[in-house]
Design a protein around this motif. Structure first.
Motif, PDB file in Angstrom:
ATOM      1  N   ALA A   1       6.851 -11.025  -0.841  1.00  0.00           N
ATOM      2  CA  ALA A   1       7.569  -9.884  -0.286  1.00  0.00           C
ATOM      3  C   ALA A   1       9.019  -9.880  -0.760  1.00  0.00           C
ATOM      4  N   GLN A   2       9.626 -11.050  -0.850  1.00  0.00           N
ATOM      5  CA  GLN A   2      10.991 -11.128  -1.361  1.00  0.00           C
ATOM      6  C   GLN A   2      11.059 -10.657  -2.804  1.00  0.00           C
ATOM      7  N   ASN A   3      10.069 -11.036  -3.590  1.00  0.00           N
ATOM      8  CA  ASN A   3      10.024 -10.578  -4.978  1.00  0.00           C
ATOM      9  C   ASN A   3       9.876  -9.065  -5.048  1.00  0.00           C
ATOM     10  N   ASP A   4       9.020  -8.510  -4.196  1.00  0.00           N
ATOM     11  CA  ASP A   4       8.845  -7.061  -4.182  1.00  0.00           C
ATOM     12  C   ASP A   4      10.108  -6.346  -3.713  1.00  0.00           C
ATOM     13  N   MET A   5      10.844  -6.948  -2.800  1.00  0.00           N
ATOM     14  CA  MET A   5      12.133  -6.381  -2.402  1.00  0.00           C
ATOM     15  C   MET A   5      13.071  -6.326  -3.608  1.00  0.00           C
ATOM     16  N   GLY A   6      13.060  -7.376  -4.396  1.00  0.00           N
ATOM     17  CA  GLY A   6      13.877  -7.362  -5.606  1.00  0.00           C
ATOM     18  C   GLY A   6      13.500  -6.228  -6.535  1.00  0.00           C
ATOM     19  N   ILE A   7      12.197  -5.997  -6.688  1.00  0.00           N
ATOM     20  CA  ILE A   7      11.733  -4.901  -7.538  1.00  0.00           C
ATOM     21  C   ILE A   7      12.188  -3.557  -6.979  1.00  0.00           C
ATOM     22  N   MET A   8      12.090  -3.387  -5.659  1.00  0.00           N
ATOM     23  CA  MET A   8      12.491  -2.126  -5.040  1.00  0.00           C
ATOM     24  C   MET A   8      13.982  -1.849  -5.288  1.00  0.00           C
ATOM     25  N   TYR A   9      14.816  -2.878  -5.141  1.00  0.00           N
ATOM     26  CA  TYR A   9      16.244  -2.698  -5.387  1.00  0.00           C
ATOM     27  C   TYR A   9      16.537  -2.507  -6.874  1.00  0.00           C
ATOM     28  N   ARG A  10      15.814  -3.206  -7.715  1.00  0.00           N
ATOM     29  CA  ARG A  10      16.044  -3.060  -9.161  1.00  0.00           C
ATOM     30  C   ARG A  10      15.702  -1.646  -9.633  1.00  0.00           C
ATOM     31  N   GLN A  11      14.627  -1.092  -9.092  1.00  0.00           N
ATOM     32  CA  GLN A  11      14.173   0.224  -9.514  1.00  0.00           C
ATOM     33  C   GLN A  11      14.801   1.357  -8.712  1.00  0.00           C
ATOM     34  N   GLY A  12      15.387   1.038  -7.555  1.00  0.00           N
ATOM     35  CA  GLY A  12      15.916   2.093  -6.705  1.00  0.00           C
ATOM     36  C   GLY A  12      14.831   2.856  -5.983  1.00  0.00           C
ATOM     37  N   TRP A  13      13.802   2.158  -5.545  1.00  0.00           N
ATOM     38  CA  TRP A  13      12.689   2.787  -4.830  1.00  0.00           C
ATOM     39  C   TRP A  13      12.883   2.597  -3.335  1.00  0.00           C
ATOM     40  N   GLY A  14      13.175   3.686  -2.647  1.00  0.00           N
ATOM     41  CA  GLY A  14      13.357   3.615  -1.198  1.00  0.00           C
ATOM     42  C   GLY A  14      14.729   3.145  -0.778  1.00  0.00           C
ATOM     43  N   VAL A  15      15.534   2.706  -1.727  1.00  0.00           N
ATOM     44  CA  VAL A  15      16.907   2.265  -1.483  1.00  0.00           C
ATOM     45  C   VAL A  15      17.739   2.650  -2.699  1.00  0.00           C
ATOM     46  N   ALA A  16      19.059   2.618  -2.535  1.00  0.00           N
ATOM     47  CA  ALA A  16      19.917   2.833  -3.694  1.00  0.00           C
ATOM     48  C   ALA A  16      19.745   1.676  -4.672  1.00  0.00           C
ATOM     49  N   ARG A  17      19.675   1.994  -5.953  1.00  0.00           N
ATOM     50  CA  ARG A  17      19.532   0.939  -6.955  1.00  0.00           C
ATOM     51  C   ARG A  17      20.702  -0.024  -6.859  1.00  0.00           C
ATOM     52  N   ASP A  18      20.401  -1.302  -6.793  1.00  0.00           N
ATOM     53  CA  ASP A  18      21.434  -2.316  -6.587  1.00  0.00           C
ATOM     54  C   ASP A  18      21.008  -3.597  -7.296  1.00  0.00           C
ATOM     55  N   GLY A  19      21.550  -3.820  -8.496  1.00  0.00           N
ATOM     56  CA  GLY A  19      21.162  -4.985  -9.282  1.00  0.00           C
ATOM     57  C   GLY A  19      21.507  -6.294  -8.605  1.00  0.00           C
ATOM     58  N   ALA A  20      22.666  -6.348  -7.947  1.00  0.00           N
ATOM     59  CA  ALA A  20      23.071  -7.587  -7.294  1.00  0.00           C
ATOM     60  C   ALA A  20      22.121  -7.925  -6.142  1.00  0.00           C
ATOM     61  N   GLU A  21      21.712  -6.906  -5.381  1.00  0.00           N
ATOM     62  CA  GLU A  21      20.789  -7.146  -4.278  1.00  0.00           C
ATOM     63  C   GLU A  21      19.408  -7.539  -4.812  1.00  0.00           C
ATOM     64  N   ALA A  22      19.019  -6.949  -5.953  1.00  0.00           N
ATOM     65  CA  ALA A  22      17.751  -7.337  -6.573  1.00  0.00           C
ATOM     66  C   ALA A  22      17.775  -8.813  -6.935  1.00  0.00           C
ATOM     67  N   VAL A  23      18.882  -9.258  -7.529  1.00  0.00           N
ATOM     68  CA  VAL A  23      19.011 -10.667  -7.893  1.00  0.00           C
ATOM     69  C   VAL A  23      18.934 -11.549  -6.657  1.00  0.00           C
TER      70      VAL A  23
ATOM     71  N   MET B   1       0.835  -1.209   0.000  1.00  0.00           N
ATOM     72  CA  MET B   1       0.000   0.000   0.000  1.00  0.00           C
ATOM     73  C   MET B   1       0.864   1.252   0.000  1.00  0.00           C
ATOM     74  N   TYR B   2       1.929   1.244   0.798  1.00  0.00           N
ATOM     75  CA  TYR B   2       2.829   2.402   0.818  1.00  0.00           C
ATOM     76  C   TYR B   2       3.623   2.518  -0.492  1.00  0.00           C
ATOM     77  N   ALA B   3       4.017   1.393  -1.057  1.00  0.00           N
ATOM     78  CA  ALA B   3       4.787   1.431  -2.305  1.00  0.00           C
ATOM     79  C   ALA B   3       3.962   2.001  -3.448  1.00  0.00           C
ATOM     80  N   LYS B   4       2.670   1.661  -3.479  1.00  0.00           N
ATOM     81  CA  LYS B   4       1.803   2.094  -4.577  1.00  0.00           C
ATOM     82  C   LYS B   4       1.034   3.375  -4.260  1.00  0.00           C
ATOM     83  N   GLY B   5       1.075   3.818  -3.001  1.00  0.00           N
ATOM     84  CA  GLY B   5       0.298   4.989  -2.625  1.00  0.00           C
ATOM     85  C   GLY B   5      -1.188   4.711  -2.617  1.00  0.00           C
ATOM     86  N   VAL B   6      -1.573   3.517  -2.173  1.00  0.00           N
ATOM     87  CA  VAL B   6      -2.983   3.124  -2.120  1.00  0.00           C
ATOM     88  C   VAL B   6      -3.522   3.402  -0.716  1.00  0.00           C
ATOM     89  N   GLY B   7      -4.371   4.406  -0.595  1.00  0.00           N
ATOM     90  CA  GLY B   7      -4.954   4.740   0.704  1.00  0.00           C
ATOM     91  C   GLY B   7      -4.045   5.532   1.608  1.00  0.00           C
TER      92      GLY B   7
END
Length: 279
Positions: free
Chosen positions: A72-94, A43-49
């Motif tokens: 949730a692990q998959n969404d963490m990967g997306i957050m790291y891949r996109q650099g949302w809320g964290v520094a973009r980190d491809g290795a951490e996304a993987v 909800m916080y990631a998408k701004g829903v409500g």
């Protein structure tokens, strides 16, 4: 059967009562429910409500991911891949995608396939990409099935096989999924139609080609792929409507009518999704 607190929260969110859903999810999340923690993070990631807040999203997603919840692990990967809320980190996304994929979570398998195919965060490795796409395809992912069809059609790191390409295209084409992000390739309905139009891997059949090009256009495959897709994946530049017009020029009016009827009466098979369990 009486619904539990988590089911009540999910039902409230589906009704669009986000303030109440937020309160219910937070109560459960504070008690350590990983599914509620993921829902709150989403909800916080998408701004829903709530106002979109990637830092707050990461806080809740990480709690659920550390408990082993695959979505949730998959969404963490997306957050790291996109650099949302964290520094973009491809290795951490993987790292996060792999933790989810190792639990047979199909979206994470697709994400790993994409990452290895594009060489984002890891060295480009097409064989590894095919491995993950195949695992997702075997779980009935139409996205992965379409990519495997392309892989076999062009012999990309597998033995070239028109018959295998048609088989994978057909499995994917009999489903509906959101193809709007697919800017590098055509959808499976288009690809199956092209095989019928050319008689590759299947008997040439203009009526079937017309039907599938019609469905491709109806399902949103109405633009040319981006230039990299044309180069990397051999994607035809022509749109589904342009291809259908070419096929129609070779058909009788009765054949066109039949193709239109088949498209009109077609119904999709359901797409199978795996719902993670709360821990």
């Amino acid at each position: 059967m009486t619904a539990g607190p988590l089911e009540d929260a999910v039902a409230t969110a589906r009704r669009g009562d986000y303030p109440t859903a937020l309160r219910l999810f937070r109560q459960l999340a504070d008690q350590g429910n990983s599914y509620a923690q993921h829902s709150l993070g989403a909800m916080y990631a998408k701004g829903v409500g709530v106002p979109q807040d990637y830092a707050e999203a990461m806080k809740w997603l990480r709690l659920a991911a550390d408990k082993g919840l695959a979505v949730a692990q998959n969404d963490m990967g997306i957050m790291y891949r996109q650099g949302w809320g964290v520094a973009r980190d491809g290795a951490e996304a993987v790292n996060w995608f792999r933790r989810a994929a190792d639990q047979d979570f199909m979206p994470a398998q697709n994400n790993l396939g994409d990452i290895y195919a594009m060489g984002s965060g890891v060295p480009r490795d097409y064989s590894e990409a095919v491995k993950w796409f195949r695992l997702a395809a075997e779980q009935d992912s139409p996205y992965a099935q379409n990519i495997l069809g392309i892989t076999y059609e062009h012999g990309f790191f597998v033995p070239q096989s028109d018959a295998d390409a048609v088989a994978w295209y057909r499995r994917a084409a009999n489903k509906v999924y959101d193809s709007s992000p697919l800017t590098l390739m055509h959808g499976p309905q288009y690809n199956l139609a092209a095989m019928y139009a050319s008689g590759r891997g299947v008997s040439k059949d203009n009526v079937q080609a017309y039907m599938w090009f019609t469905l491709a256009a109806k399902l949103g495959d109405i633009k040319s792929p981006d230039a990299p897709g044309v180069v990397l994946f051999g994607a035809p530049k022509e749109t589904a409507l342009e291809q259908r017009a070419r096929v129609a020029a070779l058909m009788t009016s009765a054949e066109i009518t039949e193709g239109e009827r088949l498209a009109r009466e077609w119904s999709p098979h359901p797409v199978v999704f795996i719902r993670p369990q709360a821990k």
